[in-house]
Scaffold this motif. Structure first.
Motif, PDB file in Angstrom:
ATOM      1  N   PRO A 203      43.584 -26.796   6.823  1.00 21.29           N
ATOM      2  CA  PRO A 203      42.826 -27.809   7.557  1.00 21.29           C
ATOM      3  C   PRO A 203      42.438 -27.305   8.946  1.00 21.29           C
ATOM      4  N   TRP A 204      41.159 -27.454   9.299  1.00 22.42           N
ATOM      5  CA  TRP A 204      40.567 -26.834  10.465  1.00 22.42           C
ATOM      6  C   TRP A 204      41.030 -27.493  11.764  1.00 22.42           C
ATOM      7  N   ASN A 205      41.301 -26.649  12.766  1.00 20.72           N
ATOM      8  CA  ASN A 205      41.763 -27.114  14.074  1.00 20.72           C
ATOM      9  C   ASN A 205      40.657 -26.989  15.114  1.00 20.72           C
ATOM     10  N   ALA A 206      40.791 -27.738  16.203  1.00 26.64           N
ATOM     11  CA  ALA A 206      39.890 -27.609  17.338  1.00 26.64           C
ATOM     12  C   ALA A 206      40.369 -26.486  18.252  1.00 26.64           C
ATOM     13  N   ALA A 207      39.465 -25.987  19.105  1.00 26.24           N
ATOM     14  CA  ALA A 207      39.740 -24.928  20.074  1.00 26.24           C
ATOM     15  C   ALA A 207      40.042 -23.598  19.405  1.00 26.24           C
ATOM     16  N   ALA A 208      39.509 -23.405  18.195  1.00 19.86           N
ATOM     17  CA  ALA A 208      39.637 -22.130  17.486  1.00 19.86           C
ATOM     18  C   ALA A 208      38.354 -21.321  17.668  1.00 19.86           C
ATOM     19  N   GLU A 209      38.434 -20.031  17.415  1.00 23.75           N
ATOM     20  CA  GLU A 209      37.268 -19.167  17.575  1.00 23.75           C
ATOM     21  C   GLU A 209      36.233 -19.432  16.494  1.00 23.75           C
ATOM     22  N   LEU A 210      34.972 -19.533  16.916  1.00 25.28           N
ATOM     23  CA  LEU A 210      33.846 -19.627  16.002  1.00 25.28           C
ATOM     24  C   LEU A 210      32.940 -18.421  16.195  1.00 25.28           C
ATOM     25  N   THR A 211      32.486 -17.845  15.092  1.00 19.15           N
ATOM     26  CA  THR A 211      31.392 -16.885  15.142  1.00 19.15           C
ATOM     27  C   THR A 211      30.128 -17.674  14.865  1.00 19.15           C
ATOM     28  N   THR A 212      29.214 -17.682  15.822  1.00 15.51           N
ATOM     29  CA  THR A 212      28.024 -18.521  15.736  1.00 15.51           C
ATOM     30  C   THR A 212      27.003 -17.926  14.761  1.00 15.51           C
ATOM     31  N   PRO A 213      25.990 -18.721  14.380  1.00 11.18           N
ATOM     32  CA  PRO A 213      24.970 -18.193  13.470  1.00 11.18           C
ATOM     33  C   PRO A 213      24.287 -16.929  13.983  1.00 11.18           C
ATOM     34  N   LYS A 214      24.241 -16.741  15.312  1.00  9.35           N
ATOM     35  CA  LYS A 214      23.640 -15.531  15.880  1.00  9.35           C
ATOM     36  C   LYS A 214      24.699 -14.512  16.286  1.00  9.35           C
ATOM     37  N   ASN A 215      25.892 -14.646  15.696  1.00 12.62           N
ATOM     38  CA  ASN A 215      26.989 -13.690  15.886  1.00 12.62           C
ATOM     39  C   ASN A 215      27.549 -13.704  17.298  1.00 12.62           C
ATOM     40  N   GLY A 216      27.475 -14.860  17.978  1.00 11.57           N
ATOM     41  CA  GLY A 216      28.113 -15.023  19.279  1.00 11.57           C
ATOM     42  C   GLY A 216      29.525 -15.564  19.128  1.00 11.57           C
ATOM     43  N   PHE A 217      30.159 -15.837  20.266  1.00 15.81           N
ATOM     44  CA  PHE A 217      31.552 -16.288  20.307  1.00 15.81           C
ATOM     45  C   PHE A 217      31.587 -17.672  20.951  1.00 15.81           C
ATOM     46  N   CYS A 218      32.029 -18.686  20.217  1.00 18.76           N
ATOM     47  CA  CYS A 218      32.194 -20.029  20.741  1.00 18.76           C
ATOM     48  C   CYS A 218      33.525 -20.594  20.253  1.00 18.76           C
ATOM     49  N   SER A 219      33.759 -21.860  20.562  1.00 14.88           N
ATOM     50  CA  SER A 219      35.001 -22.524  20.171  1.00 14.88           C
ATOM     51  C   SER A 219      34.682 -23.771  19.359  1.00 14.88           C
ATOM     52  N   SER A 220      35.610 -24.135  18.497  1.00 11.54           N
ATOM     53  CA  SER A 220      35.439 -25.351  17.711  1.00 11.54           C
ATOM     54  C   SER A 220      35.886 -26.560  18.517  1.00 11.54           C
ATOM     55  N   GLY A 221      35.211 -27.692  18.252  1.00  6.50           N
ATOM     56  CA  GLY A 221      35.589 -28.953  18.867  1.00  6.50           C
ATOM     57  C   GLY A 221      36.385 -29.807  17.893  1.00  6.50           C
ATOM     58  N   PHE A 222      36.472 -31.086  18.179  1.00  4.86           N
ATOM     59  CA  PHE A 222      37.248 -31.993  17.341  1.00  4.86           C
ATOM     60  C   PHE A 222      36.649 -32.072  15.935  1.00  4.86           C
ATOM     61  N   GLY A 223      37.518 -32.304  14.955  1.00  5.34           N
ATOM     62  CA  GLY A 223      37.097 -32.523  13.586  1.00  5.34           C
ATOM     63  C   GLY A 223      37.071 -34.011  13.280  1.00  5.34           C
ATOM     64  N   GLY A 224      36.347 -34.373  12.237  1.00  2.00           N
ATOM     65  CA  GLY A 224      36.289 -35.786  11.869  1.00  2.00           C
ATOM     66  C   GLY A 224      35.497 -35.989  10.610  1.00  2.00           C
ATOM     67  N   TRP A 225      34.980 -37.206  10.471  1.00  5.54           N
ATOM     68  CA  TRP A 225      34.276 -37.592   9.251  1.00  5.54           C
ATOM     69  C   TRP A 225      32.998 -38.349   9.595  1.00  5.54           C
ATOM     70  N   ARG A 226      31.939 -38.055   8.843  1.00  2.00           N
ATOM     71  CA  ARG A 226      30.723 -38.875   8.847  1.00  2.00           C
ATOM     72  C   ARG A 226      30.657 -39.521   7.473  1.00  2.00           C
ATOM     73  N   GLY A 227      31.144 -40.744   7.407  1.00  2.00           N
ATOM     74  CA  GLY A 227      31.325 -41.343   6.095  1.00  2.00           C
ATOM     75  C   GLY A 227      32.420 -40.600   5.372  1.00  2.00           C
ATOM     76  N   LYS A 228      32.087 -39.988   4.232  1.00  2.00           N
ATOM     77  CA  LYS A 228      33.074 -39.216   3.469  1.00  2.00           C
ATOM     78  C   LYS A 228      32.901 -37.713   3.641  1.00  2.00           C
ATOM     79  N   VAL A 229      32.023 -37.321   4.576  1.00  2.00           N
ATOM     80  CA  VAL A 229      31.734 -35.904   4.799  1.00  2.00           C
ATOM     81  C   VAL A 229      32.587 -35.359   5.934  1.00  2.00           C
ATOM     82  N   ALA A 230      33.345 -34.301   5.672  1.00  2.00           N
ATOM     83  CA  ALA A 230      34.204 -33.677   6.681  1.00  2.00           C
ATOM     84  C   ALA A 230      33.373 -32.783   7.589  1.00  2.00           C
ATOM     85  N   VAL A 231      33.564 -32.917   8.909  1.00  2.00           N
ATOM     86  CA  VAL A 231      32.771 -32.161   9.867  1.00  2.00           C
ATOM     87  C   VAL A 231      33.637 -31.610  10.992  1.00  2.00           C
ATOM     88  N   LEU A 232      33.062 -30.676  11.725  1.00  2.00           N
ATOM     89  CA  LEU A 232      33.682 -30.074  12.898  1.00  2.00           C
ATOM     90  C   LEU A 232      32.601 -30.003  13.969  1.00  2.00           C
TER      91      LEU A 232
END
Length: 419
Positions: A203-232
Motif C-alpha cells: 500500500p502506497w505511502n506519502a512523501a515517497a520518491e516519484l519518478t515523473t513522466p519526464k524522468n524528474g524527481f518529485c514526492s508523493s502526496g496523500f493517498g485517497g479515493w475518488r469514489g471507488k478509485v484509488a489515487v495518490l
C-alpha cells in the motif's frame, strides 16, 4: 543507497540534483515540539474552526472577518474583525476552553477586500504592467493591508543601502496604488518549485520518491479515493499527464486529473491501495519510519506544522506565517497558498525534490498527524542544505520557508476522501 539523482527538474531555471556526498549519515528529523504545546494548538485550532467553519480559501465569504492568529506558546487566539462582531463569534471568544484565552481586535479591512486587492496585484503582475515587480502577495492576518515580496534589482546586499530602501518604497507605493489600501514590501528570494523514500510499494505511502513522466524527481502526496478509485496526489508542476513510477522504476499509475491553480495532480493507481501513512524519518532512514495521517485540518497563522518529502525527509516546528498567499511559481501565478517558516536556524523546511510531499500537524502532541497540505515550492530565503548531521545532494537548493497548498480546497476540488 536510494536513488538521489534527478535527470531533469522543471523549476524557474534548469536545475539538477546529484548523489548525496560521501560520508552523509542518516539523521533524525527535527523533533516535534512539546506535547503540551501541540495539545494546546489543537484546542486553539478547534476554536478557530468554530469561528470560521470553512476552508481557508472560503473565509473571505464571512461578512466582517479579517483574519486570525493562533499562539500556542501563550495559549491565545486573536480574531480580527471589521465592524460589528456577530453574537455567535462574541460568545465563542467570551467563553473559550479552559486554559485558553481569546480576544477580538478591530481591523480596518475585511479579508474579502484584502483578497480582492490581492487579486488585482496578481492580475497586474501576470500581464506585466509597468512597475509590477512583486513575486508574492498576501493579506496581513490583522486586516491592516497587504504584504508583497520582490527580487531586489541589485542583489541581496543592496537591500540595506539607500538605493535598496528607495526600491522597496517604490515597489510598495506602486502596489498600494493598484490595491487602493496600505502595502508593505520586502525583498525575498523568488519562490522556486521544488521539483527534483525511494522504493515504495503498495500500500502506497506519502512523501515517497516519484519518478515523473519526464524522468524528474518529485514526492508523493496523500493517498485517497475518488469514489471507488484509488489515487495518490502530487504537485501539478511535477507533471499533469503520463506515467509516474517509484525511484526504482516500478509503475505507480498515470496522471488522471490536475489543477494548475492548486498545483495538484491526481495519479490513478495502477495497482494496490493507499496506506494512509507518510514517511516521517530522515530521507535515508533505513527503517522506513512512517506515521499515520488522520483526517484533514485547516491552517491558521501561528500553527506549528511539519513537512515531509523524499529529497530531505521530515522537518518539524515550522510555523504558519501566511494564508491566502499568492505567488508566481514557474511563471504561473497561484493563489490561496499557505506559508510556513522554520523556527530553528539549524534546520530547513524544504528543498528540490520535495514537491508533492506533505505538510501535517500533530494531533494532541501524539504520533498521529493531520493532513494540512501538499508541498508546492520553497520560498523566503535560500539556506545551507544542512540540518543536524545530514546534508542534501550537491546542486540542490534549500529554503527556510515552505509554500504549500492547503488540503481543504484539494479535497473539495477533486471530490476526495483521504485514506
Amino acid at each position: 543507497m536510494p536513488r538521489r539523482t534527478a535527470l531533469a527538474a522543471a523549476t524557474l531555471a534548469l536545475l539538477t540534483t546529484a548523489a548525496l556526498p560521501a560520508g552523509a549519515v542518516p539523521d533524525e528529523p527535527s523533533p516535534l515540539v512539546g506535547r503540551e504545546l501541540l495539545q494546546r494548538q489543537e484546542i486553539l485550532d478547534r476554536l478557530a474552526d468554530q469561528i470560521t467553519p470553512v476552508s481557508e480559501n472560503q473565509r473571505a465569504s464571512i461578512p466582517g472577518y479579517a483574519g486570525l492568529v493562533v499562539d500556542p506558546e501563550r495559549g491565545r487566539l486573536t480574531v480580527y474583525w471589521h465592524g460589528a462582531v456577530p453574537e455567535r463569534v462574541a460568545r465563542l471568544v467570551a467563553h473559550p476552553p479552559a486554559g485558553i484565552s481569546a480576544r477580538v481586535r478591530s481591523a480596518p479591512y475585511t479579508l474579502a477586500r484584502l483578497r480582492a486587492a490581492r487579486d488585482r496585484l496578481v492580475a497586474a503582475a501576470a500581464v506585466g504592467e509597468p512597475g509590477t515587480e512583486w513575486t508574492s502577495v498576501a493579506p496581513a492576518p490583522d486586516g491592516t493591508g497587504l504584504s508583497v515580496t520582490y527580487a531586489p534589482a541589485a542583489g541581496a546586499a543592496a537591500v540595506r543601502t539607500s538605493a535598496g530602501t528607495a526600491e522597496r518604497d517604490r515597489v510598495a507605493a506602486r502596489a498600494a496604488e493598484l490595491a487602493e489600501l496600505p502595502v508593505t514590501a520586502a525583498a525575498a528570494a523568488t519562490p522556486q518549485a521544488t521539483v527534483t523514500r525511494h522504493n515504495d510499494a503498495s500500500p502506497w505511502n506519502a512523501a515517497a520518491e516519484l519518478t515523473t513522466p519526464k524522468n524528474g524527481f518529485c514526492s508523493s502526496g496523500f493517498g485517497g479515493w475518488r469514489g471507488k478509485v484509488a489515487v495518490l496526489l502530487t504537485a501539478a508542476h511535477c507533471g499533469t499527464s503520463g506515467t509516474y513510477k517509484t525511484g526504482s522504476g516500478t509503475t505507480i499509475g498515470k496522471a488522471s486529473d490536475s489543477d494548475s491553480g492548486l498545483d495538484t495532480t491526481v495519479i490513478t493507481l495502477d495497482h494496490g491501495t493507499p496506506s494512509g501513512q507518510f514517511f516521517y524519518g530522515a530521507w535515508n532512514n533505513g527503517q522506513g519510519e512512517r506515521r499515520r495521517a488522520v483526517g484533514a485540518g485547516r491552517n491558521n497563522v501561528g500553527d506549528l506544522v511539519c513537512s515531509s518529502g523524499a529529497m530531505t525527509g521530515a522537518h518539524c516546528a515550522l510555523k504558519v506565517t501566511q494564508t491566502d498567499y499568492a505567488t508566481s511559481i514557474d511563471g504561473v501565478w497561484r493563489t490561496d497558498l499557505d506559508n510556513a517558516a522554520r523556527t530553528d536556524s539549524t534546520t530547513i523546511t524544504v528543498a528540490q525534490g520535495d514537491s508533492g510531499g506533505v505538510v501535517v500537524a500533530s494531533i494532541s502532541g501524539g504520533d498521529d498527524m493531520q493532513a494540512r497540505g501538499i508541498i508546492s515550492a520553497g520560498g523566503g530565503s535560500t539556506v545551507a542544505c544542512k540540518w543536524g548531521t545530514d546534508t542534501a545532494a550537491s546542486g540542490v537548493t534549500c529554503f527556510d520557508t515552505v509554500v504549500f497548498v492547503p488540503i481543504g480546497p484539494i479535497v473539495t476540488k477533486f471530490g476526495l476522501s483521504l485514506a
